[in-house]
Design a protein around this motif. Structure first.
Motif, mmCIF file in Angstrom:
data_model
loop_
_atom_site.group_PDB
_atom_site.id
_atom_site.type_symbol
_atom_site.label_atom_id
_atom_site.label_comp_id
_atom_site.label_asym_id
_atom_site.label_seq_id
_atom_site.Cartn_x
_atom_site.Cartn_y
_atom_site.Cartn_z
ATOM 1 N N UNK A 147 37.194 29.948 64.655
ATOM 2 C CA UNK A 147 36.733 29.230 63.458
ATOM 3 C C UNK A 147 35.631 30.010 62.755
ATOM 4 N N UNK A 148 34.729 30.587 63.542
ATOM 5 C CA UNK A 148 33.652 31.389 62.965
ATOM 6 C C UNK A 148 34.208 32.642 62.301
ATOM 7 N N UNK A 149 35.178 33.266 62.968
ATOM 8 C CA UNK A 149 35.783 34.468 62.389
ATOM 9 C C UNK A 149 36.501 34.136 61.088
ATOM 10 N N UNK A 150 37.113 32.930 61.037
ATOM 11 C CA UNK A 150 37.841 32.576 59.817
ATOM 12 C C UNK A 150 36.884 32.271 58.667
ATOM 13 N N UNK A 151 35.689 31.797 58.995
ATOM 14 C CA UNK A 151 34.684 31.611 57.957
ATOM 15 C C UNK A 151 34.325 32.948 57.319
ATOM 16 N N UNK A 152 34.322 33.993 58.127
ATOM 17 C CA UNK A 152 34.077 35.333 57.586
ATOM 18 C C UNK A 152 35.187 35.730 56.615
ATOM 19 N N UNK A 153 36.435 35.349 56.972
ATOM 20 C CA UNK A 153 37.563 35.652 56.088
ATOM 21 C C UNK A 153 37.410 34.915 54.764
ATOM 22 N N UNK A 154 37.074 33.621 54.845
ATOM 23 C CA UNK A 154 36.929 32.822 53.626
ATOM 24 C C UNK A 154 35.773 33.312 52.758
ATOM 25 N N UNK A 155 34.781 33.933 53.404
ATOM 26 C CA UNK A 155 33.626 34.439 52.649
ATOM 27 C C UNK A 155 33.952 35.723 51.886
ATOM 28 N N UNK A 156 35.069 36.342 52.227
ATOM 29 C CA UNK A 156 35.478 37.565 51.527
ATOM 30 C C UNK A 156 36.276 37.152 50.289
ATOM 31 N N UNK A 157 35.643 37.213 49.137
ATOM 32 C CA UNK A 157 36.260 36.744 47.901
ATOM 33 C C UNK A 157 37.413 37.658 47.499
ATOM 34 N N UNK A 158 38.595 37.091 47.251
ATOM 35 C CA UNK A 158 39.725 37.928 46.826
ATOM 36 C C UNK A 158 39.399 38.644 45.518
ATOM 37 N N UNK A 159 39.815 39.866 45.353
ATOM 38 C CA UNK A 159 39.527 40.605 44.116
ATOM 39 C C UNK A 159 40.271 40.053 42.907
ATOM 40 N N UNK A 160 41.327 39.245 43.162
ATOM 41 C CA UNK A 160 42.076 38.661 42.052
ATOM 42 C C UNK A 160 43.047 39.655 41.436
ATOM 43 N N UNK A 161 43.862 39.189 40.471
ATOM 44 C CA UNK A 161 44.833 40.081 39.825
ATOM 45 C C UNK A 161 44.128 41.253 39.151
ATOM 46 N N UNK A 162 44.826 42.318 39.071
ATOM 47 C CA UNK A 162 44.265 43.519 38.462
ATOM 48 C C UNK A 162 44.096 43.316 36.948
ATOM 49 N N UNK A 163 42.974 43.702 36.373
ATOM 50 C CA UNK A 163 42.807 43.600 34.910
ATOM 51 C C UNK A 163 43.907 44.379 34.186
ATOM 52 N N UNK A 164 44.505 43.750 33.195
ATOM 53 C CA UNK A 164 45.614 44.392 32.489
ATOM 54 C C UNK A 164 45.078 45.393 31.468
ATOM 55 N N UNK A 165 45.588 46.586 31.556
ATOM 56 C CA UNK A 165 45.225 47.647 30.608
ATOM 57 C C UNK A 165 46.526 48.225 30.064
ATOM 58 N N UNK A 166 46.670 48.243 28.718
ATOM 59 C CA UNK A 166 47.903 48.743 28.113
ATOM 60 C C UNK A 166 47.591 49.423 26.783
ATOM 61 N N UNK A 167 48.271 50.521 26.482
ATOM 62 C CA UNK A 167 48.082 51.182 25.178
ATOM 63 C C UNK A 167 48.438 50.267 24.007
ATOM 64 N N UNK A 168 49.314 49.271 24.253
ATOM 65 C CA UNK A 168 49.751 48.382 23.174
ATOM 66 C C UNK A 168 48.620 47.483 22.674
ATOM 67 N N UNK A 169 47.584 47.345 23.514
ATOM 68 C CA UNK A 169 46.470 46.488 23.101
ATOM 69 C C UNK A 169 45.551 47.165 22.083
ATOM 70 N N UNK A 170 45.744 48.446 21.898
ATOM 71 C CA UNK A 170 44.866 49.191 20.993
ATOM 72 C C UNK A 170 45.565 49.382 19.653
ATOM 73 N N UNK A 171 44.878 49.021 18.575
ATOM 74 C CA UNK A 171 45.400 49.220 17.215
ATOM 75 C C UNK A 171 44.643 50.396 16.602
ATOM 76 N N UNK A 172 45.296 51.529 16.576
ATOM 77 C CA UNK A 172 44.641 52.772 16.135
ATOM 78 C C UNK A 172 45.201 53.224 14.783
#
Length: 662
Positions: free
Chosen positions: A352-377
């Motif tokens: 249970x203590x070890x699992x608390x350590x797991x829960x304390x590790x915040x997931x990094x979440x989905x990767x930020x989306x980066x695309x050339x289409x977002x840029x209007x040049x």
């Protein structure tokens, strides 16, 4: 076991000796109990008649018997003859009980089954007591000769007992009674090539086998000459011994040897101990008295036993105080092998203590989306010269199109008018030729287009590399996979833990039956007073494995020759009388030994899962930190690459009619 075929045996004083059931068998003879009820001694009876020399040897050993030899060995106490004053056919020896062969001590798997409470201190003490046993044998001038793991037994208190003592080398004045057997894995280099062991052996030869056994004890069953050989041919242990290829020694690399995987080196013992191994297994050992004596080993092992400490992480791990960290923790973690069993609990972590350590590790979440289409040049502006060339280029492209269309129209009209090819039809190719000439001789606009196209392709290639790296090293897929693996490990841990709890509950439910069985096992057949149960019939019962009230089974008794229904009923009634005297102890529903048995069953199951959880938590945190670090490190670079591609695409779009994809 079957009764003895010998009925008329006599000791050296002419007294008759009766044999009971057979309790063991070997290549030279069988071992029997001595009736009636001699539980302190056994008799060894040879299969074949002994030569006069063997009989003389046994007489010398019996005459040389003393308390020190009896303490460490199953030493011949008296001779047995097949008739009064007849030839020797066997001998009486001390009965050694509650022992296991020494290989069940140093091998981790066997040790966990036969010596579940043994730690490394137990192994050191066993090695020390083994040295003491050899010291006593040598003290009285005897040579073990056939040193091997099969003729050494160990008790639960790490006491050592030598058996098969009748094979020892014995010397009396000028007469030598040889030890004519040997095991190659314990035979010193100078005797490895011997075809016949009928030779004079010395304490120095014994000392080689003693050092092998001590090494096996201290290094978890690893043979000192069994390692990784870097040559192309085979390197069996016998050859390695003959060539002094000590796999753990300082000179191992020079002899193309290395320790085997998942083993520890000489660094786990003090220098005083490691130097004795070097002395025992190198060429210098050939010299007379060149190898450490039994007394040398006893001294350094006694000092080592006093310099052991407990591991702060695992209570069953003890190691040399000169080490900064526990070598057994490291070896268990790297090999996945459980070396020692704990005696108090199946687990050494709080999940249970070890699992608390797991829960304390915040997931990094989905990767930020980066695309050339977002840029209007906006396209990069042309210089005046390039702008003029582009305008001219567009005019040239229009002229080319007009010329090509005109050429096609002329050819169509001419071919439709005549119906047959005619040289004059070549006039229609003139506009097409002019259009081709304009294409072959491009202006500066085409050069600008080519330059911008190359910039676009370079930017697209760079973007695709960074996009792949961004998703692989900054994405959360690896984190999710590791979290799922940890979740699976936690479920397996909880399943084993629940299985243990169920088994513990089952012990509670069967406590009365188990207590009663233990009680009946203390009620021996000898105490049964039935008039029909003579001493001979009691002996017959013991021969068929019925020694206590717990063994009484009507079907089993009726299968014994001479036992009828009436006698069987007497025995069954006697058992019922004993059962009526049994009193259940509520406070001892589950004994410590019962719980310990469960612990030793479930501990090997749960420890690998523990290691998965402990290492998995560390790995999850490491993955999270790596992802966050990579995102911070790579995001500006990836965004720059995406922007450069969008800009290159915008630059190219103003000089070409065709679209290019990212």
């Amino acid at each position: 076991m079957s009764p003895s075929p010998y009925y008329n045996l006599f000791d050296s004083r002419g007294n008759p000796v009766s044999l009971g059931k057979k309790v063991g068998s070997g290549g030279e003879g069988d071992v029997y109990e001595i009736a009636p009820h001699r539980r302190d001694v056994l008799a060894k009876i040879y299969h074949k008649p002994l030569t006069g020399e063997r009989q003389e040897k046994l007489r010398l050993m019996v005459s040389g018997c003393n308390d020190e030899l009896k303490e460490f060995a199953a030493w011949p106490l008296d001779l047995l003859h097949d008739s009064k004053n007849g030839p020797v056919c066997g001998f009486v020896m001390p009965r050694i009980t509650d022992c296991e062969p020494i290989h069940r001590v140093y091998g981790p798997s066997h040790r966990k089954a036969s010596f579940p409470n043994a730690d490394w201190k137990f192994l050191v003490r066993t090695a020390k007591n083994l040295a003491a046993a050899f010291y006593i044998i040598h003290k009285y001038g005897y040579i073990v000769g056939d040193v091997n793991e099969g003729n050494i037994l160990v008790t639960k208190k790490a006491c050592v007992r030598l058996i098969d003592c009748d094979s020892f080398q014995v010397q009396a004045r000028e007469k030598i009674y040889f030890c004519e057997v040997g095991v190659a894995q314990f035979t010193p280099p100078e005797l490895q090539k011997s075809k016949d062991f009928r030779m004079l052996r010395t304490q120095n030869h014994d000392n080689f086998g003693l050092a092998i056994l001590i090494f096996l004890l201290l290094f978890m069953g690893r043979h000192p000459f069994s390692g990784v050989y870097k040559g192309n041919d085979d390197m069996p242990i016998e050859r390695a011994i003959a060539e002094h290829r000590f796999a753990f020694g300082r000179g191992a690399a020079l002899k193309a040897m290395a320790p085997p995987p998942n083993s520890v080196g000489l660094s786990v013992v003090p220098r005083e101990v490691s130097s004795l191994f070097e002395q025992a297994f190198t060429e210098s050992g050939h010299q007379s008295w060149g190898r450490p004596s039994a007394n040398d080993w006893w001294n350094v092992l006694d000092a080592l036993e006093k310099r052991l400490k407990k591991c702060p992480t695992e209570s069953m791990h003890t190691f040399y105080t000169g080490l900064a960290t526990c070598p057994w923790c490291g070896l268990e973690n790297s090999s996945g092998i459980l070396l020692f069993l704990s005696s108090d609990t199946i687990s050494r972590i709080d999940v249970a203590s070890e699992w608390q350590k797991v829960l304390a590790i915040k997931p990094p979440g989905p990767i930020p989306e980066i695309s050339p289409r977002k840029y209007r040049c906006l396209p990069a502006p042309f210089s005046l010269d390039i702008a003029r060339a582009v305008r001219l280029g567009k005019v040239r492209q229009a002229v080319q199109i007009v010329l090509l269309v005109a050429s096609a129209a002329i050819m169509l009209v001419l071919s439709a008018g005549s119906g047959f090819p005619h040289p004059i039809d070549a006039i229609g190719l003139v506009p097409a030729g002019i259009a081709g000439l304009l294409f072959v001789l491009p202006g500066r606009d085409m050069m600008e287009k080519k330059r911008r196209k190359k910039e676009f392709e370079d930017a697209r290639y760079s973007w695709r590399l960074w996009e792949k790296k961004w998703k692989a090293e900054a994405g959360d897929a690896e984190f999710t996979t590791q979290l799922n693996a940890l979740t699976g490990s936690k479920r397996r841990y909880e399943a084993i833990e629940q299985e243990y709890k169920n088994a513990l509950a089952a012990l509670q439910h069967t406590s009365r039956e188990r207590q009663q069985k233990k009680f009946l096992e203390t009620r021996f057949i000898d105490t049964c007073t039935s008039p029909r149960l003579s001493e001979n019939r009691k002996a017959a019962l013991r021969s068929f494995g019925i020694e206590t009230a717990a063994d009484i089974d009507p079907h089993k008794i009726l299968s014994i020759p001479g036992f009828d229904t009436a006698l069987t009923n007497d025995l069954v009634n006697w058992r019922k009388q004993q059962e009526s005297r049994f009193v259940f102890d509520e406070e001892k529903r589950v004994s410590a030994s019962d719980i310990q048995g469960l612990i030793h069953t479930f501990q090997p199951k749960i420890r690998p899962v523990e290691r998965e959880i402990l290492s998995g938590v560390e790995r999850l945190y490491s993955i999270q930190q790596k992802i966050l670090k990579n995102r911070a490190k790579f995001q500006p670079i990836v965004e720059k690459s995406a922007h450069e591609l969008a800009q290159a695409h915008a630059n190219l779009s103003v000089v070409t009619l065709a679209g290019y994809f990212f």
